[in-house]
Scaffold this motif. Structure first.
Motif, mmCIF file in Angstrom:
data_model
loop_
_atom_site.group_PDB
_atom_site.id
_atom_site.type_symbol
_atom_site.label_atom_id
_atom_site.label_comp_id
_atom_site.label_asym_id
_atom_site.label_seq_id
_atom_site.Cartn_x
_atom_site.Cartn_y
_atom_site.Cartn_z
ATOM 1 N N TRP A 112 9.837 5.469 -4.872
ATOM 2 C CA TRP A 112 8.710 6.337 -5.232
ATOM 3 C C TRP A 112 9.181 7.555 -6.013
ATOM 4 C CZ3 TRP A 112 8.659 3.384 -0.809
ATOM 5 C CH2 TRP A 112 7.584 2.498 -0.676
ATOM 6 N N GLY A 113 10.401 7.484 -6.563
ATOM 7 C CA GLY A 113 10.795 8.433 -7.581
ATOM 8 C C GLY A 113 11.633 9.621 -7.164
ATOM 9 N N SER A 167 0.854 -1.189 0.000
ATOM 10 C CA SER A 167 0.000 0.000 0.000
ATOM 11 C C SER A 167 0.883 1.229 0.000
ATOM 12 C CB SER A 167 -0.909 0.012 1.238
ATOM 13 O OG SER A 167 -1.463 1.283 1.466
ATOM 14 N N ASN A 168 0.763 2.064 -1.026
ATOM 15 C CA ASN A 168 1.501 3.326 -1.023
ATOM 16 C C ASN A 168 1.117 4.177 0.186
ATOM 17 O OD1 ASN A 168 2.939 2.832 -3.397
ATOM 18 N ND2 ASN A 168 1.381 3.776 -4.691
ATOM 19 N N GLU A 169 -0.152 4.098 0.574
ATOM 20 C CA GLU A 169 -0.627 4.884 1.709
ATOM 21 C C GLU A 169 0.044 4.441 3.006
ATOM 22 O OE1 GLU A 169 -3.434 4.999 -1.621
ATOM 23 O OE2 GLU A 169 -2.554 3.335 -0.501
ATOM 24 N N LEU A 170 0.287 3.157 3.143
ATOM 25 C CA LEU A 170 0.961 2.651 4.332
ATOM 26 C C LEU A 170 2.366 3.239 4.437
ATOM 27 C CD1 LEU A 170 1.311 0.637 6.741
ATOM 28 C CD2 LEU A 170 2.179 -0.999 5.047
ATOM 29 N N PHE A 171 3.129 3.165 3.369
ATOM 30 C CA PHE A 171 4.493 3.677 3.406
ATOM 31 C C PHE A 171 4.514 5.184 3.657
ATOM 32 C CE2 PHE A 171 5.163 -0.333 1.131
ATOM 33 C CZ PHE A 171 6.274 -0.823 1.784
ATOM 34 N N ALA A 172 3.545 5.894 3.094
ATOM 35 C CA ALA A 172 3.507 7.347 3.274
ATOM 36 C C ALA A 172 3.283 7.738 4.728
ATOM 37 C CB ALA A 172 2.414 7.956 2.392
ATOM 38 N N LEU A 173 2.691 6.844 5.521
ATOM 39 C CA LEU A 173 2.434 7.160 6.924
ATOM 40 C C LEU A 173 3.711 7.300 7.739
ATOM 41 C CD1 LEU A 173 -0.632 4.877 7.790
ATOM 42 C CD2 LEU A 173 -0.615 7.361 7.448
ATOM 43 N N PHE A 174 4.760 6.548 7.384
ATOM 44 C CA PHE A 174 5.950 6.580 8.247
ATOM 45 C C PHE A 174 7.208 7.089 7.552
ATOM 46 C CE2 PHE A 174 6.149 2.301 6.456
ATOM 47 C CZ PHE A 174 7.496 2.091 6.232
ATOM 48 N N SER A 197 14.258 4.962 -15.258
ATOM 49 C CA SER A 197 14.211 4.303 -13.949
ATOM 50 C C SER A 197 13.396 3.032 -14.053
ATOM 51 C CB SER A 197 13.592 5.253 -12.911
ATOM 52 O OG SER A 197 13.659 4.697 -11.620
ATOM 53 N N LEU A 198 13.935 1.935 -13.509
ATOM 54 C CA LEU A 198 13.292 0.620 -13.606
ATOM 55 C C LEU A 198 12.797 0.171 -12.245
ATOM 56 C CD1 LEU A 198 15.856 -1.293 -15.871
ATOM 57 C CD2 LEU A 198 14.082 0.348 -16.530
ATOM 58 N N THR A 199 11.601 -0.401 -12.223
ATOM 59 C CA THR A 199 11.038 -0.944 -10.997
ATOM 60 C C THR A 199 10.218 -2.181 -11.324
ATOM 61 O OG1 THR A 199 9.607 -0.468 -9.082
ATOM 62 C CG2 THR A 199 8.966 0.524 -11.157
ATOM 63 N N ARG A 215 3.215 3.600 -10.239
ATOM 64 C CA ARG A 215 2.034 4.458 -10.380
ATOM 65 C C ARG A 215 2.241 5.795 -9.666
ATOM 66 N NH1 ARG A 215 -2.128 5.429 -7.132
ATOM 67 N NH2 ARG A 215 -1.650 3.716 -5.705
ATOM 68 N N LEU A 216 2.692 5.737 -8.421
ATOM 69 C CA LEU A 216 2.871 6.964 -7.662
ATOM 70 C C LEU A 216 4.075 7.758 -8.163
ATOM 71 C CD1 LEU A 216 2.002 8.841 -5.455
ATOM 72 C CD2 LEU A 216 3.168 7.386 -3.773
ATOM 73 N N ALA A 217 5.142 7.066 -8.550
ATOM 74 C CA ALA A 217 6.314 7.773 -9.083
ATOM 75 C C ALA A 217 5.946 8.562 -10.331
ATOM 76 C CB ALA A 217 7.434 6.783 -9.383
ATOM 77 N N LEU A 218 5.147 7.973 -11.214
ATOM 78 C CA LEU A 218 4.725 8.680 -12.424
ATOM 79 C C LEU A 218 3.871 9.892 -12.082
ATOM 80 C CD1 LEU A 218 3.921 5.699 -14.819
ATOM 81 C CD2 LEU A 218 5.749 7.388 -15.084
#
Length: 432
Positions: free
Chosen positions: A219-220, A160-167, A235-237, A244-247
């Motif tokens: 995340w870019g 979850s991108n949202e999870l990582f953004a929390l911390f 950049s490769l992932t 999605r979020l990096a773009l």
């Protein structure tokens, strides 16, 4: 949004489970205690008390006295379940017992730091020599083949991108920052991450017109910072969620013309570049594929090109002793992962590429502080983590993971390096 979390099916293989599943289905090895014979449990209890009794900590077992030389407290609330798990699963069981709430520590990092400092001596020498007979092996499905790597990466980075953004800090950087002093201040976290990125870009001599290949987008943030210098970045992932979020971030910064983010394995990279940067991605490659990884980077670089690499490392002998063992981290956090040693990195580059080592700088203390800030932010956002649908077992899992990792760096068991490798002499006329 359906996001994958690890569980074990009847064959012991990880399958996808949605956050809406009841705990027993999602966490079968946590909600039930493994069966263990009385003799085995008794032997385990004796070995555990012997190991903990000579360490500078206090281990308090419910219904019996403390053991240890004094120091950080470990409280074992359910000794029978704790010993059953450790007796059947070793250190995997130790972590699962924490996830189940059978033991805790008021200062988890301090307790785990004591254990990490003595990691090589916790298991008696005779058992260490027989490790190949009792230690679990890596599942074949988690080999870092192209398909295996995609599955392994997805299990962690697509949570979850949202999870990582929390911390994480505002840069969404998920690697060691470089601070100006300790203790690190959270208000300066983003600046410390930019300092780390700028050091890598400087090592790779990234500037206006540089053709840069990044292996592992995150995340870019690094791609954005390189593009702001005037570089053209590919950049490769392997993480669809990160891409999605990096773009989105690239578009928001107006840098679409300078940054491409591709859902592609490093083995599928094409073209040639003036510089390659890869930040804490080698840990997901696996020893079997280290030569392939470094050859791929070598092949992408033009003569005179520069590779800037950031890598978590561990002592070579510990790496050799544990490289084939399936651990708690593999099962619940980073399937297929293996932390290399500096010796392994440098010998692999020497033996399989035309790259030359031009510099290395270790800064493990900075990673300990990075992890402290992540752990504190994760703890403070517990309600938000729960609101995303992550249950109490998951939250204890991640608390343990962050504390366990921080302890590794505080004890010196782990380190982190920034490397510079170069490829011969530049062609006449410099960059094309």
């Amino acid at each position: 949004m359906r996001t994958a979390e690890p569980r074990d099916d009847a064959d012991g293989q990880h399958t996808a489970a949605t956050r809406s599943e009841p705990a027993p289905a999602r966490w079968p090895d946590i909600t039930s205690v493994p069966a263990a014979s009385r003799p085995r449990t008794a032997v385990t209890a004796a070995l555990v008390r012997r190991a903990l009794g000579r360490l500078p900590l206090r281990a308090r077992f419910a219904g019996s006295g403390d053991v240890g030389l004094g120091g950080p407290l470990i409280e074992v609330r359910d000794p029978a379940a704790f010993h059953a798990r450790v007796g059947t699963g070793g250190l995997v069981g130790f972590g699962e017992s924490y996830m189940a709430g059978e033991w805790d520590a008021p200062d988890l990092v301090a307790a785990l730091t004591v254990l990490a400092t003595d990691a090589g001596g916790l298991i008696p020498a005779p058992l260490q020599r027989l490790r190949a007979l009792w230690a679990p092996r890596h599942p074949h499905a988690e080999r870092n083949t192209p398909d295996g790597s995609r599955a392994n990466i997805s299990r962690h980075y697509d949570l979850s991108n949202e999870l990582f953004a929390l911390f994480l800090d505002d840069t969404l950087s998920y690697s060691a920052a470089v601070f100006r002093g300790f203790p690190a201040h959270r208000d300066l976290f983003a600046a410390a991450q930019h300092r780390k990125i700028d050091r890598l870009l400087d090592l790779a001599d990234v500037g206006a017109g540089t053709r840069l290949l990044e292996i592992g987008t995150g995340w870019g943030e690094l791609a954005l910072r390189a593009a702001a210098r005037g570089a053209h970045v590919t950049s490769l992932t392997l993480s669809a969620e990160q891409r999605r979020l990096a773009l989105e971030r690239v578009r928001a910064a107006g840098l679409d013309d300078r940054v491409r983010v591709e859902l592609r394995d490093y083995r599928e990279a094409r073209g040639t570049y003036d510089a390659v940067v890869s930040v804490e991605m080698i840990e997901a490659v696996g020893a079997e594929f280290w030569p392939v990884y470094f050859r791929a980077l070598d092949q992408r670089l033009v003569p005179g090109g520069r590779l800037a690499l950031q890598a978590i490392t561990m002592p070579h002998e510990r790496m050799l002793a544990s490289r084939d063992t399936f651990t708690w981290i593999h099962k619940y956090v980073f399937p297929g992962g293996l932390i290399p040693s500096t010796r392994a990195i440098e010998e692999t580059v020497r033996d399989h590429t035309a790259l030359e080592l031009a510099g290395r700088d270790g800064f493990g203390a900075h990673y300990a502080e990075t992890l402290r800030l992540w752990r504190e932010r994760f703890t403070e956002r517990t309600d938000d983590v729960e609101a995303l649908g992550f249950d109490a077992v998951f939250r204890r899992l991640w608390t343990f993971y962050l504390a366990y990792s921080e302890a590794g760096f505080r004890s010196g068991y782990l380190d982190v390096q920034q490397y510079l490798f170069t490829k011969g002499n530049p062609v006449a006329g410099g960059r094309s």
